[in-house]
Scaffold this motif. Sequence first.
Motif, short mmCIF file in Angstrom:
data_model
loop_
_atom_site.label_atom_id
_atom_site.label_comp_id
_atom_site.label_asym_id
_atom_site.label_seq_id
_atom_site.Cartn_x
_atom_site.Cartn_y
_atom_site.Cartn_z
N ASP A 197 48.79 56.40 -7.39
CA ASP A 197 47.51 56.57 -8.07
C ASP A 197 46.87 55.20 -8.20
N GLY A 198 45.89 55.05 -9.07
CA GLY A 198 45.13 53.81 -9.15
C GLY A 198 45.86 52.61 -9.71
N ASP A 199 47.07 52.81 -10.25
CA ASP A 199 47.84 51.67 -10.77
C ASP A 199 49.33 51.78 -10.48
N SER A 200 49.69 52.64 -9.55
CA SER A 200 51.11 52.85 -9.23
C SER A 200 51.34 52.89 -7.72
N LEU A 201 52.44 52.25 -7.33
CA LEU A 201 52.84 52.21 -5.93
C LEU A 201 54.31 52.59 -5.81
N ARG A 202 54.72 52.85 -4.59
CA ARG A 202 56.14 53.02 -4.28
C ARG A 202 56.46 52.13 -3.10
N LYS A 203 57.64 51.56 -3.15
CA LYS A 203 58.17 50.77 -2.04
C LYS A 203 59.59 51.27 -1.85
N GLY A 204 59.77 52.16 -0.89
CA GLY A 204 61.07 52.80 -0.73
C GLY A 204 61.35 53.63 -1.98
N ASP A 205 62.50 53.40 -2.60
CA ASP A 205 62.83 54.15 -3.81
C ASP A 205 62.38 53.43 -5.08
N ARG A 206 61.71 52.30 -4.93
CA ARG A 206 61.23 51.54 -6.09
C ARG A 206 59.87 52.06 -6.54
N ARG A 207 59.76 52.31 -7.83
CA ARG A 207 58.48 52.68 -8.44
C ARG A 207 57.87 51.41 -9.02
N LEU A 208 56.61 51.15 -8.65
CA LEU A 208 55.93 49.93 -9.06
C LEU A 208 54.70 50.27 -9.90
N ARG A 209 54.47 49.52 -10.95
CA ARG A 209 53.31 49.73 -11.83
C ARG A 209 52.54 48.42 -11.89
N LEU A 210 51.26 48.45 -11.52
CA LEU A 210 50.44 47.24 -11.58
C LEU A 210 50.30 46.81 -13.04
N MET A 211 50.76 45.64 -13.32
CA MET A 211 50.84 45.12 -14.68
C MET A 211 49.45 44.77 -15.22
N GLY A 212 49.20 45.11 -16.49
CA GLY A 212 48.00 44.68 -17.18
C GLY A 212 46.77 45.53 -16.96
N ILE A 213 46.89 46.61 -16.18
CA ILE A 213 45.74 47.48 -15.94
C ILE A 213 46.12 48.93 -16.20
N ARG B 119 65.95 39.62 -10.39
CA ARG B 119 65.03 40.58 -9.78
C ARG B 119 63.58 40.31 -10.17
N SER B 120 63.36 39.78 -11.36
CA SER B 120 62.01 39.42 -11.77
C SER B 120 61.59 38.25 -10.90
N GLY B 121 60.42 38.36 -10.31
CA GLY B 121 59.97 37.31 -9.41
C GLY B 121 60.22 37.63 -7.95
N THR B 122 60.82 38.78 -7.68
CA THR B 122 61.04 39.21 -6.31
C THR B 122 59.70 39.53 -5.67
N VAL B 123 59.53 39.10 -4.44
CA VAL B 123 58.29 39.37 -3.71
C VAL B 123 58.55 40.54 -2.75
N LEU B 124 57.72 41.56 -2.89
CA LEU B 124 57.80 42.74 -2.02
C LEU B 124 56.58 42.73 -1.11
N SER B 125 56.79 43.01 0.16
CA SER B 125 55.65 43.03 1.07
C SER B 125 55.38 44.43 1.57
N ALA B 126 54.15 44.63 2.06
CA ALA B 126 53.69 45.93 2.55
C ALA B 126 54.61 46.39 3.67
N PRO B 127 54.68 47.67 3.93
CA PRO B 127 53.78 48.71 3.43
C PRO B 127 54.22 49.26 2.07
N PHE B 128 53.21 49.75 1.33
CA PHE B 128 53.43 50.42 0.05
C PHE B 128 52.81 51.80 0.14
N ARG B 129 53.35 52.73 -0.63
CA ARG B 129 52.73 54.06 -0.75
C ARG B 129 51.98 54.07 -2.07
N VAL B 130 50.70 54.41 -2.03
CA VAL B 130 49.87 54.44 -3.24
C VAL B 130 50.03 55.80 -3.91
#
Length: 175
Positions: free
Chosen positions: A30-46, A17-28
């Motif tokens: 806040d300034g460092d967090s996204l959602r893609k479907g039921d996946r919660r995403l955190r922008l790394m390093g910021i 799963r590490s290295g998986t590429v997810l493409s838009a659309p994303f739900r924003v």
Amino acid sequence: MVALAALGWVVLELDKRSGTVLSAPFRVVDGDSLRKGDRRLRLMGIDAPEIRQMCQRGGQPWRCGRDARTALRAFVRQPGTVCKTKGMDRYQRWLVECFVDRMSINAEMVRQGWAVDYSGYGREEAQARRARTGLWAGTFDTPQDWRRARRSDVAETTAVSWMDRARGVWAGLRQ
């Protein structure tokens, strides 16, 4: 033996799963967090201000958390936006680096002053500081300090309300 095999399977699955590429659309979120479907995403390093966080600019309060979210939204709405997973954090969010063409959105959020360096974007943060852009155009608590202060406030409020309830019970028993 079974436990070792199960552990090996888990590591293999996470590695896949590490290295998986997810493409838009994303739900924003806040300034460092996204959602893609039921996946919660955190922008790394910021680390960006929380959505309810306020900062100061020109002696006036401003909604820096909302502005950081707006900046991230503008980036991820561009055609060709992708995010690459790099693992998971302790909150079970996928750590990602996102790109528009070859530009790192993570780095650009820090460079434009909408997030601070959490690890790996020190040069971009120095550029934002020098340019006095985004958060650096005013004064602010780092997002980490802001969250820590809110946790302290909640803990203190909870302790006080517990003490008040205990005093009330004790007063009732003495009567």
